[in-house]
Design an enzyme around this catalytic site. Structure first.
Site, PDB file in Angstrom:
ATOM      1  N   ASN A 173       0.756  -4.370  -6.141  1.00  0.00           N
ATOM      2  CA  ASN A 173      -0.065  -3.409  -5.424  1.00  0.00           C
ATOM      3  C   ASN A 173      -0.115  -2.146  -6.287  1.00  0.00           C
ATOM      4  OD1 ASN A 173      -1.289  -1.772  -3.301  1.00  0.00           O
ATOM      5  ND2 ASN A 173      -0.625  -3.383  -1.910  1.00  0.00           N
ATOM      6  N   CYS A 208      -8.641  -0.908 -46.760  1.00  0.00           N
ATOM      7  CA  CYS A 208      -8.184   0.430 -46.349  1.00  0.00           C
ATOM      8  C   CYS A 208      -9.217   1.494 -46.739  1.00  0.00           C
ATOM      9  CB  CYS A 208      -6.839   0.703 -47.044  1.00  0.00           C
ATOM     10  SG  CYS A 208      -6.238   2.382 -46.833  1.00  0.00           S
ATOM     11  N   CYS A 230       3.730   7.300 -39.999  1.00  0.00           N
ATOM     12  CA  CYS A 230       5.032   6.824 -40.482  1.00  0.00           C
ATOM     13  C   CYS A 230       5.902   7.995 -40.931  1.00  0.00           C
ATOM     14  CB  CYS A 230       4.821   5.841 -41.635  1.00  0.00           C
ATOM     15  SG  CYS A 230       6.347   5.059 -42.189  1.00  0.00           S
ATOM     16  N   CYS A 236       0.853  -1.195   0.000  1.00  0.00           N
ATOM     17  CA  CYS A 236       0.000   0.000   0.000  1.00  0.00           C
ATOM     18  C   CYS A 236       0.890   1.247   0.000  1.00  0.00           C
ATOM     19  CB  CYS A 236      -0.904  -0.013   1.223  1.00  0.00           C
ATOM     20  SG  CYS A 236      -2.055   1.372   1.236  1.00  0.00           S
TER      21      CYS A 236
END
Lengths: 428, 72
Positions: free
Chosen positions: A200, A342, A352, A135
């Site tokens: 945790n 596409c 790109c 914790c």
């Protein structure tokens, strides 16, 4: 119907889905509701000296319309007396003897404190213990939770103290707020842990309100760091589970925690070495009944794969998780755009061109219609175009033969080292 | 010119040297790339500067082959 039962270091449960120690496991009423819904186990909200909480406590990070992509909390351990919790644990175990109840514990790093709470908790019939060394907020300021979980010597010593008196399996819950979680995992094993659980929550500040300049959440205009969980932390948790699973010195079962939201996530954690999983945020977001889909989905997956028992999944991907230096430098994939699918949005080209390797050309066919084409010889196979593409199946990443034999960075560097030393490996 | 074309040129230069009977004697890698030092049986030396990442992979494969078999 596949066998979904698991046995984690001797703790048996009817399926691998446990509720993690957190607000959903605060009371007998909640845990019994969870078991009725189908959860296989529950790690009771951390027991210790009752604390005081603040209001408010939670905050969530939404991203692009997805609610609760990440979740932040500043709630502490149980604020109810130990006797009340123990009574409810006893009653719940009596009603659900085949479900796993694990008590999460946190006390000061003193031997007598650990001995006392372990004995009292085991007296009511828990199936195991989970030591909360993770914790990150509030309790850590008092030397408990992550504060002791970040110090390997304290992890080892406290685990050892618990093992001195524990009769049930001991799970050590680890904090991710450390550079290398395998160090504390090893310390837990050296202390005698029967299992480890991770992760945790991660130190976090969910947001700052840009109108009021308050933190989110805030308590009367003041904030403090919390613990982050939910889907956003899953990759971090999965990596840490994998690192521990492939470490030969960490030879105990792992209970996987961190952003597990569906049966697919659970399969991933089990493949990467977890014997079972713990869930919190998804249950807080959608309620206990999400476990129905988890059980059904996992069962169907196993049936489709022809796997008789869920335990057969455990660790199957661990050998595939290696170091960067062991990856094949001559393995090559390239992007291929399916022009039938596409939609010419050009997102791949922009990504790109602006941020990767400039290898997607915008071309026109004989009729003047635009289309996109990858120059495969210049493509490095980074995946970015397929990641940003909004249409499933429009871009495939396909393997192409490089014509070169497999060669890792480590092999290459060894060869360079031999050359530098002037050693002839053939005659030697 | 694309980086791939640069690589093809580097690969051809390396292959040419190997075909001429040279073997790799030393490799120096620094911020300017890699310098592959080659030598033939007559003791003649040549140095190739390799700039592309694919070129550096390629001479590494040649080196591994040389160390494995004693020949290229």
């Amino acid at each position: 119907m596949a066998d979904l039962r698991i046995n984690l270091a001797g703790i048996q449960s009817p399926n691998p889905f446990w509720l993690a120690s957190a607000p959903p496991t605060n009371s007998g009423y909640q845990v019994q509701r969870a078991f009725e819904a189908g959860w296989g186990g529950a790690v009771w909200k951390t027991l210790g000296d009752p604390i005081l909480n603040v209001s408010s406590r939670f905050a969530a990070v939404s991203f692009n319309g997805q609610k609760v992509a990440g979740f932040n909390n500043i709630e502490l351990i149980t604020d109810r007396p130990l006797e009340v919790n123990l009574k409810e644990i006893y009653e719940t175990k009596k009603k659900f003897p085949n479900h796993a109840i694990i008590a999460s514990l946190m006390v000061e790093p003193k031997q007598e404190k650990w001995h006392e709470i372990v004995k009292r908790v085991e007296d009511v019939g828990v199936d195991g213990l989970e030591l909360n060394f993770g914790c990150p907020h509030g309790m850590a300021e008092r030397g408990m939770g992550a504060a002791s979980g970040q110090v390997p010597e304290l992890v080892q010593k406290q685990t050892y103290w618990v093992k001195e008196v524990a009769k049930t399996p001991v799970i050590v819950k680890l904090t991710p707020n450390i550079t290398d979680i395998t160090v504390t995992a090893e310390a837990a094993v050296e202390g005698g842990a029967d299992a480890i659980s991770m992760i945790n929550t991660i130190n976090s500040l969910a947001a700052v309100d840009i109108d009021t300049w308050d933190t989110v959440p805030h308590v009367g205009g003041k904030g403090a760091h919390g613990g982050y969980c939910g889907p956003a932390v899953k990759p971090i948790a999965l990596h840490m589970v994998g690192e521990c699973a492939r470490n030969p010195r960490i030879n105990v079962p792992i209970s996987g925690i961190g952003g597990i939201s569906n049966w697919q996530n659970a399969v991933e954690f089990m493949l990467m070495g977890a014997t079972g999983v713990q869930v919190c945020t998804a249950a807080m977001h959608h309620g206990f009944r999400i476990v129905e889909d988890m059980i059904e989905g996992l069962n169907n997956y196993l049936d489709e794969k022809g796997i008789a028992s869920v335990s057969e999944l455990v660790g199957k991907s661990v050998q595939k998780y290696s170091d960067w230096g062991d990856l094949d430098l001559n393995y090559k994939i390239v992007a291929r755009i399916n022009n039938d699918t596409c939609i010419n949005c050009n997102k791949c080209h922009i990504a790109c061109e602006d941020t990767s390797h400039q290898c997607i050309d915008m071309l026109k066919d004989e009729s003047g219609k635009g289309y996109l084409k990858v120059r495969e010889e210049d493509c490095v196979g980074c995946n970015l175009c397929s990641i940003v593409c909004p249409v499933d199946g429009a871009i495939d990443m396909v393997e192409v033969k490089s014509g070169l034999p497999p060669m890792t960075w480590n092999e290459r560097q060894a060869a360079l080292g031999i050359l530098a030393c002037g050693v002839d490996p053939v005659t030697k | 010119m694309s980086e791939y074309q640069d690589f093809l040129q580097e690969r051809d230069r390396l292959d040419f040297m190997i075909q001429q009977g040279y073997s790799i004697k030393n490799i120096i890698e620094n911020l300017s790339g890699a310098f592959v030092e080659l030598e033939n049986k007559e003791g003649e030396k040549e140095t190739l500067q390799i700039l592309t990442p694919d070129g550096r992979k390629y001479f590494s494969v040649l080196l591994l082959k040389q160390q494995k078999t004693g020949a290229l």
